[in-house]
Design a protein around this motif. Sequence first.
Motif, PDB file in Angstrom:
ATOM      1  N   ASN A   1       0.826  -1.212   0.000  1.00  0.00           N
ATOM      2  CA  ASN A   1       0.000   0.000   0.000  1.00  0.00           C
ATOM      3  C   ASN A   1       0.859   1.260   0.000  1.00  0.00           C
ATOM      4  N   PHE A   2       2.000   1.212   0.706  1.00  0.00           N
ATOM      5  CA  PHE A   2       2.880   2.377   0.742  1.00  0.00           C
ATOM      6  C   PHE A   2       3.435   2.671  -0.654  1.00  0.00           C
ATOM      7  N   VAL A   3       3.758   1.600  -1.386  1.00  0.00           N
ATOM      8  CA  VAL A   3       4.308   1.758  -2.733  1.00  0.00           C
ATOM      9  C   VAL A   3       3.266   2.362  -3.667  1.00  0.00           C
ATOM     10  N   VAL A   4       2.033   1.828  -3.610  1.00  0.00           N
ATOM     11  CA  VAL A   4       0.968   2.328  -4.485  1.00  0.00           C
ATOM     12  C   VAL A   4       0.718   3.808  -4.228  1.00  0.00           C
ATOM     13  N   ASN A   5       0.568   4.173  -2.954  1.00  0.00           N
ATOM     14  CA  ASN A   5       0.314   5.579  -2.625  1.00  0.00           C
ATOM     15  C   ASN A   5       1.471   6.476  -3.056  1.00  0.00           C
ATOM     16  N   ALA A   6       2.703   6.020  -2.809  1.00  0.00           N
ATOM     17  CA  ALA A   6       3.875   6.835  -3.137  1.00  0.00           C
ATOM     18  C   ALA A   6       4.018   7.029  -4.643  1.00  0.00           C
TER      19      ALA A   6
END
Length: 438
Positions: A382-387
């Motif tokens: 999720n952190f990767v997608v948001n970033a």
Amino acid sequence: MKDKKISIKESFNLGKGWNLMIFAILAMLVTNAGVNDGLNVALPAIAKGAGLDYEVCLAMGTVAGFVGVAMMLVIAKFRDRFGGRKVSAVLFIIFGLTFYFLFLRAANIVMYALSQCIMVSCGQGCFYLCTGPMQSDWFPRKRGVVNGISTIGANIGTAVLAPLMTFLLGRAEYKVSLSVFAAAAVVLGIYAFVTLRDNPMDAGMYPDNVSKEKYETEYKDISDKDDYVSDWTISKMLKCKEVWIAAIVPGFITLGLLGIITQFVQRNVYLGLSTDMAVGAMTVAGLIGIIGSYGIGYIDTKIGTKKACMIYCGVFAFGILLNLLASFWPPLVYASIFIVGFSLGGSTNMSLSFPASIFGVLDYPKVNGVIFPINYCIGCLNFVVNAVVMKLTGSLTGAYIVFFCLFLVNILIVAATEEGKWDKLKHPELMNGGEKKQ
């Protein structure tokens, strides 16, 4: 075992199983104090007090997530050998000691990172790999609603941890005030060892807290479960399509949930709410999630996991859609807060219930040792997608569209999945590949 539906009153008739429920609820709450919601308050205090870089500390959460995945494979092995009760007790005592001696007293980034790796492994491993399978053993018919009850600890954490920890920090420095959570973890570990049992029969109770007569007539197919040894190997699991489906579906749910909720305040401020209102909305969402956790679990038990999962994904997708449409009509943001809040409890519920609905009570503990780590890896993205989306578009709108689509894809995947395909109680012919203890 006959598949009969239960009433709301009967769903709370858990007998000595309430010891397991109390432990699971409080264990999730205490875990979140150290690795999830509580970091909103604890991490700034620790970073400031120890002179650590806040952003670097925050990034350690992703590292801890992937380390936790590897450790969960080890925890599953220990669970198979020693049982969920003993492993749960040990994990939470380790969690408490780590919280006190490493997390609160981190003097450098290595100590902080190590604390996160240990606490993520112990906290998540305990809930998903120990108490989750125990719930399936104790309540084979009530599994869905029991999962709904046991997961409300996460929603309570979302609602109360931030104000509670802020209050505690106002009374003493963080090393002293927040140590209450370390003590609570150790007490919970002792509580687990004293009160929990791996099998309800060992506690003097029949599964689902039914009478002896009902057990002997309706539960004959699981009466010899203790003699069963699963024939599922890691190689066999990784080659099985349903193992991947059982990991991907809750993985997409977890990915979407974390992606939405970790940026919910920022997103709602972007939509026009004040910061105070957006933070308050998180508390409201957490409180609504307590109701949603039980509600989704009850629906699971009432109509079956497959239909419940499809409905849940549809409801969550609708909540995300309302939030997206709030860019054009701002009042929709309030409706989205309510629906997303209601959906908070379903992620953990489906992580437990969906794999069990495919593999059944006999093999679920074994296969979940591989399924959950894969699920957890997907959620960590999720952190990767948001970033990435923020980098490309400059806003969270694109990320919310991605999460919306994931829930729609989930509906299609679940619709095409056969419930109980590998459940040996439903398909006794599969027993030919199993093995019995001599």
